[in-house]
Motif scaffolding. Sequence first.
Motif, short mmCIF file in Angstrom:
data_model
loop_
_atom_site.label_atom_id
_atom_site.label_comp_id
_atom_site.label_asym_id
_atom_site.label_seq_id
_atom_site.Cartn_x
_atom_site.Cartn_y
_atom_site.Cartn_z
N GLY A 197 -3.93 0.25 2.33
CA GLY A 197 -3.30 -1.13 1.70
C GLY A 197 -3.46 -2.13 2.59
N HIS A 224 -5.57 -0.76 -7.82
CA HIS A 224 -5.31 -1.64 -7.37
C HIS A 224 -6.34 -3.09 -7.67
CE1 HIS A 224 -6.89 -4.59 -3.39
NE2 HIS A 224 -5.64 -4.57 -4.01
N LYS A 282 -0.11 -3.80 -6.94
CA LYS A 282 -0.48 -2.94 -7.27
C LYS A 282 0.08 -1.34 -7.39
CE LYS A 282 -2.95 -2.68 -2.15
NZ LYS A 282 -1.50 -4.45 -2.76
N GLY A 331 1.03 -1.44 -0.31
CA GLY A 331 -0.03 0.16 0.45
C GLY A 331 0.69 1.13 0.40
#
Length: 428
Positions: free
Chosen positions: A309, A351, A333, A279
């Motif tokens: 995240g 994402h 991601k 993240g």
Amino acid sequence: MIQVKEIRGGYGEKEVIRGINLEVKQGEFLGILGPNGSGKTTLLKMMAGILAPKSGEVRLGGHLIQSYQPKALAQKMAVLPQKTDQAFSFTVEETVQFGRYPYQKGWLQSVTREDVQVVSKVMEQTGVAQFKNQSIHELSGGEQQRVYLAQALAQQPEYLLLDEPTSFLDLAYQKDLLDLIKEETDSSRLTVIGVFHDVNIASLYCDRLLLLHEGKTDMLGLPHHVLTTERINRVYETNVTPLQHPFRANPQLMVEPAAPSKASIVNIADGWRTYSSEGMTFSINQPLRILSSHKKNGGFFWKRSIGTGSDMLRDELDDREGLLFYNLTSGPKQFAAEDTDDDMVLYGMRHQEELTIWLVLKESLTDGAAVQLMGQLMHIMKQETSIPIHHLCIATPNTHETEDADLLHERLGQKVHGLLQKLSAIQK
């Protein structure tokens, strides 16, 4: 009902109260506000029968307050001062028992079974039963104030008068004491009249407010009618800013310092961090005003950090109370930043075919301007891409006016275009 009709008076030749009229109904909690010297305590003393007005009258249950004998008045009304100094070291139970004095008869004035029952009940209500055998002087200030509230309630009054009852108490004791008093107005129809310095506390607990100015009524009414910015600025001769309580409609006011606070000089581009596939976060050493479009946890926040995240990333981060974090499921991601300028940075994450976009500004925005900018950002995103948005955040260091809003919107469109190009390039 307490009725105050055109009362005037004060101390000696000095007239402090200059013609006040009001009625307080059974079960009501009335707060008295005003700057120092406006007559708050003097008015309370007149309503308690401690100080006789030079003219006008105070009636309790339809009868002049001066017509009551002391014991009869004490059965109707109790007074809780802001601080009580007790010379002798009585136990807590003995101190509360003094509240039963108005009901004792004869020369011996012995304690009856009813006295014992009432004292036991009010000590449990106020949470001081655990101290019953301790000396009153062994307790903290907050604990002592609860004992004196128990003593007042032991009088079983219809009316309770409070003179700045929370002045020497910390936040927890203030809340505990006022919660107890408010509960009594709801459950036993106790009528409460209190003098307050803290306008925000008064707004939260009182049904109506009386604002005094130079011994006269400036305004009597519901909290949101009395606590207007213009009125408080004028009466208190200071500058305040209105706030919205997050859970209640009660108005809240914040004192506005004469000099603006100096924000830390930071490079906002340095606040961005990515954590592989876990993240990303943005964090600096000063609180940010954040507006989020998240479906479940959106709104305005003051936070030092933003994060999004995996659960693993959240567990690794410090400063939980200063962190606004949005969980995302695990998976690949892509991250990018559009930071060609040092006063505006756009961060993005893609994402599972969703986009998360954060706009961080070095300049300030009002909350209203932030909402308009959020709408502009959403509009630009829809024009530039068909990829769904997970959430958007706008972060600024303060909530002042921005002079160049139009230029800000134009630059934002350029940055969104550049950011989406970078994310697309990463994916390829």
